[in-house]
Design a protein around this motif. Structure first.
Motif, short mmCIF file in Angstrom:
data_model
loop_
_atom_site.label_atom_id
_atom_site.label_comp_id
_atom_site.label_asym_id
_atom_site.label_seq_id
_atom_site.Cartn_x
_atom_site.Cartn_y
_atom_site.Cartn_z
N SER A 101 -32.36 23.77 -23.21
CA SER A 101 -32.43 22.31 -23.44
C SER A 101 -33.43 22.16 -24.52
O SER A 101 -33.12 20.82 -25.02
CB SER A 101 -33.11 21.74 -22.03
N SER A 105 -31.69 20.85 -28.08
CA SER A 105 -32.10 19.36 -28.39
C SER A 105 -32.73 19.35 -29.67
O SER A 105 -32.78 18.23 -30.17
CB SER A 105 -32.73 18.65 -27.31
N SER A 108 -31.28 18.59 -33.34
CA SER A 108 -30.91 17.43 -33.92
C SER A 108 -31.79 16.88 -35.09
O SER A 108 -31.33 15.94 -35.98
CB SER A 108 -31.30 15.81 -32.82
N SER A 115 -26.82 16.59 -34.69
CA SER A 115 -27.08 16.28 -33.34
C SER A 115 -25.82 16.46 -32.38
O SER A 115 -25.99 16.59 -31.27
CB SER A 115 -27.49 14.84 -33.09
N SER A 118 -25.55 19.92 -31.13
CA SER A 118 -26.48 20.04 -30.42
C SER A 118 -25.83 19.54 -28.86
O SER A 118 -26.06 20.11 -28.02
CB SER A 118 -27.93 19.24 -30.65
N PHE A 119 -25.32 18.42 -29.15
CA PHE A 119 -24.54 17.89 -28.00
C PHE A 119 -23.47 18.91 -27.33
O PHE A 119 -23.36 19.05 -25.92
CB PHE A 119 -24.10 16.40 -28.35
N LEU A 122 -25.46 21.70 -25.17
CA LEU A 122 -25.83 21.14 -24.10
C LEU A 122 -24.62 20.61 -22.98
O LEU A 122 -25.00 21.12 -21.97
CB LEU A 122 -26.71 19.67 -24.46
N ALA A 401 -37.45 16.16 -27.22
CA ALA A 401 -36.75 17.46 -26.57
C ALA A 401 -37.54 17.96 -25.25
O ALA A 401 -37.05 18.39 -24.37
CB ALA A 401 -37.02 18.59 -27.84
N PHE A 404 -36.63 15.36 -22.56
CA PHE A 404 -35.14 15.76 -22.14
C PHE A 404 -35.27 17.13 -21.29
O PHE A 404 -34.42 17.19 -20.10
CB PHE A 404 -34.30 16.14 -23.37
N THR A 405 -35.98 18.20 -21.72
CA THR A 405 -36.09 19.31 -20.67
C THR A 405 -36.59 19.00 -19.53
O THR A 405 -35.99 19.67 -18.45
CB THR A 405 -36.95 20.30 -21.46
N ILE A 431 -27.60 13.90 -20.15
CA ILE A 431 -27.23 14.56 -21.64
C ILE A 431 -26.37 13.10 -22.30
O ILE A 431 -26.91 13.09 -23.40
CB ILE A 431 -26.16 15.65 -21.61
#
Length: 747
Positions: A101, A105, A108, A115, A118-119, A122, A401, A404-405, A431
């Motif tokens: 995660s 992330s 990005s 990004s 990255s999506f 994830l 980041a 989000f994690t 996400i």
């Protein structure tokens, strides 16, 4: 009715709908073919691989697109392997989730395309939780098939691009012309709508940002996509339309008028501005129509309305002079004449686009050196230092980041403890929704929840009407296509369609559709709440704290732009390229500042500290760019007299003031210049130049020489413009310095 049919046609012919068809084809084809061949057990993994690697397929150079998809394939395969092997060991699984995660992330930081890669990474982590594979052989087989699915999507994407190579470029050009058309119409309102100006200016900031973003993407598509063997006829046309769109945008920016002066001069004569206002409106509507024709390929609209509106604007100058009388009318007449000249140039660019679209012979010939074109590209660094530099709480993306994690781990642990059905749906919602700034996260959460409810309601209605699996399959494909087509244009509608798609895909597996709908709605709400709370509570990134660097960059680019304009005045041919590069860079800097301000307005009111001061800084920087552009535009489009020493003195003064302002924000101790006497003398000399020309003109009128020669008119316009714009720029730069001083004290 006709309007709705036209909008439907534009949508069905758009590159967004084409992308939806492309993804649906890539997803459905392997499922159908393998089922017919008796290998349906391999289809899900290939379908997942194709779906996961679609996000990186965005407009741009073919090389960057291919590289993005290949990196995405490798990343999704690696992440899926790690999660599937870790699932049986909860502590290791949590550790793997945390590392993936955070690191993925953080990718990005390499820009928008990164990004999206990255999506994909994830998303593969979340989807891995829905995959049930026990042995190492099963896991590796599944991952291998995912890789095949990713390569299949790359092949599909490449094939679809070859089938319609101009689709993305035409859509981008269409979007750009449409936005510029709206911007022109908005600027028309600014001329006379005194009470609405502040609201209109805020709308203008949004449009400016959107236009600059489109221009940046077009630069990559048009300049990096050129073959060594030369450009095709279509490439020539697209490049010419793009160049005209940039010229139009600069001309519009160049006429960011001093509206207080306009109000003063035309206080009781506003009716004389109506012709200019109408011309802007007619040109704006014409650009919007041309934008639509790039997609529709219909006949060009008649240009008579354009020519008539231009003629009326020209006649309005004579009517004003007739009513007010010279010499009292001179100042207003020069304002109207400068406005008319700018609109005439706009019309020329619009007619240039018309000629290109009409395939007029020799219309699509453009000379552009490869080394010159490369200087207009904004290059993205991809070395490791970019990530290392962002490993700090000063970095917005680092905090995102981390936030989000924590949100992902919290949601997974809570879902596991409470034994929530399909916990990965909560993770999926996080996400999709969570963004680096609070405002956008909140907006997407709202759209996601509303869209999910709408989609669930539609799905329930369909389930009550029929339980036919064929109908479910068809609706799943249609909803997938439309959701991909709408995801950038209307996220709420896309969310509704995604919900419909998921419900019917799961309904093919689980006959109890109502249970699927129930869990889908509940999990979406839980995920949205976690995303919003995390953004508000965990290392929040309020835009007010991120503005300093954006402001400093805008001030520095304004300084570079005004110095490039000075050089242009001295030697036009020699310094034209440098001027255009400086213009492009300052437009991007202001666009970034506008975007930052828009994010600020989305933050909670309690976090919008010094809002009025920041808005003042944004508008002052924007006005500076426009005032400088008006000088540059005049120089480029007119034969000018040699630049005077007084012009250079004032330019250097303005540049120095901007330098002081930027150094104040950076916490330095700038050196103050005590040259007010010299500056005052330069201002007076420039003003005197205009007054002398005006006096000579008055004397000629008294002698009966009423005919005004073109050279005399241009000299009057030049003297008036240079004198007024430099005085205005000096005032703006001083106001900027004072505002930045106040802001630096606050921060």
């Amino acid at each position: 009715m006709n309007k709705h049919l036209k909008n439907l046609e534009l949508f069905l012919k758009s590159s967004n709908f084409y992308k939806g068809i492309r993804l649906s084809f890539a997803v459905v084809t392997p499922f159908v073919v393998l089922s017919l061949l008796g290998y349906s057990q391999f289809a899900p993994a290939i379908v997942v691989g194709a779906f996961l690697n679609a996000p990186g397929d965005i407009p741009g150079s073919l090389k960057r697109k291919v590289n993005a998809i290949l990196i995405s394939i490798g990343l999704t395969m690696l992440i899926t392997t790690i999660i599937l092997f870790s699932k049986t060991y909860f502590p290791i699984l949590l550790f793997s989730m945390a590392i993936i995660s955070f690191i993925v992330s953080l990718i990005s930081v390499y820009g928008f395309r990164a990004s999206l890669v990255s999506f994909s990474g994830l998303l593969s982590m979340v989807i891995a939780f829905a995959i049930q594979k026990e042995t190492a052989q099963e896991i590796l087989t599944h991952v291998g098939l995912m890789g095949i699915g990713g390569l299949w999507y790359l092949l599909v994407s490449y094939t679809f691009q070859k089938l319609a190579p101009q689709k993305d470029k035409n859509q981008l050009l269409s979007d750009t012309l449409g936005l510029i058309g709206k911007y022109l119409k908005l600027r028309a309102k600014l001329l006379t709508k005194r009470e609405e100006r502040e609201a209109l200016m805020k709308q203008a900031l949004v449009l400016q940002t959107q236009i600059n973003e489109k221009h940046e993407t077009l630069r990559e598509v048009l300049f990096t996509g050129r073959k060594r063997s030369g450009r095709s006829h279509y490439d020539e046309k697209e490049l010419l339309i793009f160049i005209s769109s940039v010229n139009i945008f600069e001309l519009v920016e160049a006429k960011h008028l001093d509206y207080h002066e306009i109000d003063r001069i035309f206080s009781d004569k506003k009716h004389h501005l109506k012709a200019s206002k109408n011309l802007n409106k007619v040109m704006g509507n014409h650009l919007i129509k041309l934008a639509e024709l790039l997609i529709q390929n219909n006949k060009l609209p008649n240009k008579d309305s354009l020519l008539k509106a231009l003629s009326n604007s020209n006649e309005a100058i004579a009517e004003y002079i007739e009513e007010v009388k010279l010499p009292k009318a001179r100042e207003g007449a020069l304002v109207l004449k400068n406005l008319y000249d700018y609109q005439e140039l706009l019309l020329e660019e619009i007619r240039a686009i018309r000629r290109v679209m009409a395939n007029v012979e020799n219309a699509s010939k453009v000379s552009f050196k490869r080394q010159d074109a490369s200087q207009f590209l904004t290059l993205q660094e991809y070395n490791l230092n970019v990530i290392i530099q962002n490993l700090s709480f000063n970095s917005n993306l680092f905090r995102h980041a981390l936030r989000f994690t924590v949100a992902m781990l919290f949601a997974f642990i809570v879902g596991t403890i409470l034994d929530i059905h399909n916990t990965y749906w909560i993770l999926l919602t996080i996400i999709v929704i969570i963004r680096p700034n609070y405002g956008l996260t909140k907006e997407r959460s709202k759209d996601r929840i509303i869209g999910t409810f709408i989609g669930a309601a539609i799905a329930i209605a369909i389930v009550l009407l029929t339980q036919n699996t064929i109908v479910y399959g068809v609706l799943a494909i249609i909803s997938l296509t439309l959701s991909i087509a709408l995801i950038q244009q209307n996220y709420k509608s896309a969310a509704a369609l995604i919900t419909i798609n998921i419900v019917f895909v799961y309904s093919l597996i689980n006959p109890n559709a109502f249970e699927v709908i129930q869990y889908r709605v509940i999990d979406t709400i839980i995920g949205a709440i976690i995303a919003i709370v995390a953004n508000y509570m965990l290392w929040p990134s309020w835009e007010v704290n991120n503005l300093k660097n954006v402001l400093v960059n805008a001030l520095k680019k304004n300084k570079s732009y005004i110095l490039a304009t000075k050089d242009l005045y001295h030697e036009k041919e020699k310094n034209l390229l440098a001027y255009k590069i400086a213009r492009k860079e300052v437009f991007l800097a202001i666009s970034n500042l506008n975007a930052a301000f828009q994010r600020l307005t989305q933050d909670p009111k309690s976090k919008q500290k010094e809002f009025e001061l920041i808005y003042n800084l944004v508008t002052l920087n924007q006005t500076m760019v426009s005032a400088i552009a008006s000088i540059g535009s005049f120089i480029m489009n007119h034969k000018t007299t040699p630049a005077s020493q007084e012009f250079d003195v004032l330019i250097e003064k303005i540049a120095n003031t901007l330098q002081i302002a930027s150094e104040q924000l950076e916490g330095k101790n700038p050196e103050q210049q005590n040259d007010e006497k010299t500056i005052k003398e330069a201002e007076e000399t420039l003003l005197k130049t205009f007054e002398v020309l005006s006096k000579n003109r008055d004397e000629n009128i008294e002698k009966g020489n009423t005919e005004l020669h073109t050279d005399t008119l241009h000299h009057l316009q030049e003297a008036y413009l240079i004198s007024n714009q430099l005085t205005w720029l000096k005032s703006l730069s001083e106001n900027l310095r004072k505002a930045t001083e106040s802001y630096s004290q606050v921060i």
